[in-house]
Scaffold this active site. Sequence first.
Site, PDB file in Angstrom:
ATOM      1  N   ASP A  94     -17.987 -17.994 106.807  1.00  0.00           N
ATOM      2  CA  ASP A  94     -17.980 -16.655 107.411  1.00  0.00           C
ATOM      3  C   ASP A  94     -18.967 -16.466 108.551  1.00  0.00           C
ATOM      4  O   ASP A  94     -18.965 -15.435 109.225  1.00  0.00           O
ATOM      5  CB  ASP A  94     -18.232 -15.584 106.317  1.00  0.00           C
ATOM      6  CG  ASP A  94     -19.535 -15.828 105.540  1.00  0.00           C
ATOM      7  OD1 ASP A  94     -20.513 -16.327 106.134  1.00  0.00           O
ATOM      8  OD2 ASP A  94     -19.570 -15.497 104.335  1.00  0.00           O
TER       9      ASP A  94
ATOM     10  N   HIS B 211     -18.544 -26.624 105.439  1.00  0.00           N
ATOM     11  CA  HIS B 211     -17.092 -26.417 105.342  1.00  0.00           C
ATOM     12  C   HIS B 211     -16.511 -25.812 106.619  1.00  0.00           C
ATOM     13  O   HIS B 211     -15.377 -25.344 106.620  1.00  0.00           O
ATOM     14  CB  HIS B 211     -16.760 -25.536 104.127  1.00  0.00           C
ATOM     15  CG  HIS B 211     -17.020 -26.236 102.818  1.00  0.00           C
ATOM     16  ND1 HIS B 211     -17.078 -25.571 101.618  1.00  0.00           N
ATOM     17  CD2 HIS B 211     -17.240 -27.542 102.537  1.00  0.00           C
ATOM     18  CE1 HIS B 211     -17.329 -26.449 100.636  1.00  0.00           C
ATOM     19  NE2 HIS B 211     -17.437 -27.643 101.177  1.00  0.00           N
TER      20      HIS B 211
ATOM     21  N   SER C 257     -21.255 -21.617  92.581  1.00  0.00           N
ATOM     22  CA  SER C 257     -20.907 -22.095  91.240  1.00  0.00           C
ATOM     23  C   SER C 257     -21.262 -23.579  91.111  1.00  0.00           C
ATOM     24  O   SER C 257     -21.202 -24.139  90.026  1.00  0.00           O
ATOM     25  CB  SER C 257     -19.418 -21.882  90.969  1.00  0.00           C
ATOM     26  OG  SER C 257     -18.653 -22.492  91.980  1.00  0.00           O
TER      27      SER C 257
HETATM   28  P1  NAD Z   1     -17.642 -19.729  94.036  1.00  0.00           P
HETATM   29  O1  NAD Z   1     -16.726 -18.597  94.280  1.00  0.00           O
HETATM   30  O2  NAD Z   1     -17.155 -20.916  93.293  1.00  0.00           O
HETATM   31  O3  NAD Z   1     -18.908 -19.167  93.245  1.00  0.00           O
HETATM   32  C1  NAD Z   1     -19.556 -17.989  93.621  1.00  0.00           C
HETATM   33  C2  NAD Z   1     -20.853 -17.919  92.840  1.00  0.00           C
HETATM   34  O4  NAD Z   1     -21.569 -16.790  93.313  1.00  0.00           O
HETATM   35  C3  NAD Z   1     -20.653 -17.737  91.334  1.00  0.00           C
HETATM   36  O5  NAD Z   1     -21.498 -18.642  90.655  1.00  0.00           O
HETATM   37  C4  NAD Z   1     -21.092 -16.285  91.100  1.00  0.00           C
HETATM   38  O6  NAD Z   1     -21.696 -16.105  89.826  1.00  0.00           O
HETATM   39  C5  NAD Z   1     -22.091 -16.075  92.207  1.00  0.00           C
HETATM   40  N1  NAD Z   1     -22.271 -14.705  92.678  1.00  0.00           N
HETATM   41  C6  NAD Z   1     -21.340 -13.737  92.837  1.00  0.00           C
HETATM   42  N2  NAD Z   1     -21.891 -12.628  93.345  1.00  0.00           N
HETATM   43  C7  NAD Z   1     -23.217 -12.901  93.545  1.00  0.00           C
HETATM   44  C8  NAD Z   1     -24.314 -12.168  94.071  1.00  0.00           C
HETATM   45  N3  NAD Z   1     -24.184 -10.914  94.511  1.00  0.00           N
HETATM   46  N4  NAD Z   1     -25.522 -12.776  94.128  1.00  0.00           N
HETATM   47  C9  NAD Z   1     -25.683 -14.045  93.682  1.00  0.00           C
HETATM   48  N5  NAD Z   1     -24.683 -14.789  93.166  1.00  0.00           N
HETATM   49  C10 NAD Z   1     -23.452 -14.222  93.109  1.00  0.00           C
HETATM   50  O7  NAD Z   1     -18.224 -20.135  95.455  1.00  0.00           O
HETATM   51  P2  NAD Z   1     -18.809 -21.496  95.998  1.00  0.00           P
HETATM   52  O8  NAD Z   1     -19.712 -22.127  94.996  1.00  0.00           O
HETATM   53  O9  NAD Z   1     -19.332 -21.179  97.350  1.00  0.00           O
HETATM   54  O10 NAD Z   1     -17.586 -22.506  96.174  1.00  0.00           O
HETATM   55  C11 NAD Z   1     -16.307 -22.117  96.564  1.00  0.00           C
HETATM   56  C12 NAD Z   1     -15.825 -22.401  97.969  1.00  0.00           C
HETATM   57  O11 NAD Z   1     -15.449 -21.151  98.438  1.00  0.00           O
HETATM   58  C13 NAD Z   1     -16.801 -22.882  98.982  1.00  0.00           C
HETATM   59  O12 NAD Z   1     -16.333 -24.105  99.396  1.00  0.00           O
HETATM   60  C14 NAD Z   1     -16.676 -21.892 100.175  1.00  0.00           C
HETATM   61  O13 NAD Z   1     -16.295 -22.609 101.344  1.00  0.00           O
HETATM   62  C15 NAD Z   1     -15.532 -21.035  99.849  1.00  0.00           C
HETATM   63  N6  NAD Z   1     -15.619 -19.577 100.097  1.00  0.00           N
HETATM   64  C16 NAD Z   1     -16.317 -19.080 101.135  1.00  0.00           C
HETATM   65  C17 NAD Z   1     -16.399 -17.724 101.318  1.00  0.00           C
HETATM   66  C18 NAD Z   1     -17.203 -17.199 102.481  1.00  0.00           C
HETATM   67  O14 NAD Z   1     -17.247 -17.865 103.524  1.00  0.00           O
HETATM   68  N7  NAD Z   1     -17.843 -16.049 102.351  1.00  0.00           N
HETATM   69  C19 NAD Z   1     -15.781 -16.836 100.452  1.00  0.00           C
HETATM   70  C20 NAD Z   1     -15.036 -17.385  99.393  1.00  0.00           C
HETATM   71  C21 NAD Z   1     -14.971 -18.759  99.229  1.00  0.00           C
END
Ligand code: NAD
Length: 252
Positions: A111, A126, A195
């Site tokens: 993002d 990524h 995660s």
């Molecule tokens: P994930 O969705 O697997 O895990 C998200 C983690 O964030 C969880 O462990 C959850 O408990 C925690 N979480 C949620 N809200 C929170 C908060 N307010 N404060 C602290 N922790 C919080 O995400 P990931 O581990 O990044 O892996 C998934 C893939 O998703 C990545 O490869 C990424 O590229 C992609 N992704 C990116 C975006 C983005 O760019 N914003 C959004 C969604 C997914």
Amino acid sequence: MVKKNIDSEALYKEVARLMADRKQCVALTGAGVSAESGIPTFRSKGGLWEKYDPIEFASIEAFRKDPSKYWSLRGEFIKDYDRYQPNKAHLALAELEHVGIVRCVITQNIDGLHKKAGSKNVIEIHGNLMEIICLVCGKGYKAPHIPDGMPPHCSCGGILKPNTVLFGEELPVGVFMKAKEESASCRIMLLVGTSAIVQPAASLPYLAKQNGAKIIEINIEKAFPEADYFIIEKAGTALPRIVAEVNKFSHE
Ligand code: NAD
């Protein structure tokens, strides 16, 4: 190894003291760091994958079969792109870099919010959703300056793809190498809102730990059991608290 999981003044003080003393801190962030900016995470409740099957929408195989499907998901993801702003967690990490404690942010997010928040040394392993690349000639485009069409095509006629790493795709070698070097040589790794299961990013905290770094996890639930410290709190609450504690040390 002492493991801490109490949300207390003492925990924040100890973590801030450790960071101020050791410095050389690398942050590995995931979707959770952007949750408070209004961007849904992948796996948490209400996350993207409750709505979309990743293999159907976000794998390289699916992209090759029907690129317009991925482009429509991207469209949904970025339709409010300019509305998404860095939150207190992104800003706190930028501040920690500014004061010489965080030396690099490795993010799995696509993002662009860490850079928007002012972090300078950001490794986007990524990719970035605003960068577009032609699969035939490699020409790059930057959103919003993307040719029309669904899917959009390059001036050479090739299909354009957002320059993000899809499931089933390799990470760009140089980028991941840099992330590995940073992880192997840091003295503290802050694991924020991830995660910690998507490979190969999930290997980085192990690499840091093997090389003597302390791992501080900030998450709303425990995701990396091998961490040395757990701050079970929203990143937008925890990180500004850490900054406040770190600032107190510099005024002692
Ligand atoms: P994930 O969705 O697997 O895990 C998200 C983690 O964030 C969880 O462990 C959850 O408990 C925690 N979480 C949620 N809200 C929170 C908060 N307010 N404060 C602290 N922790 C919080 O995400 P990931 O581990 O990044 O892996 C998934 C893939 O998703 C990545 O490869 C990424 O590229 C992609 N992704 C990116 C975006 C983005 O760019 N914003 C959004 C969604 C997914």
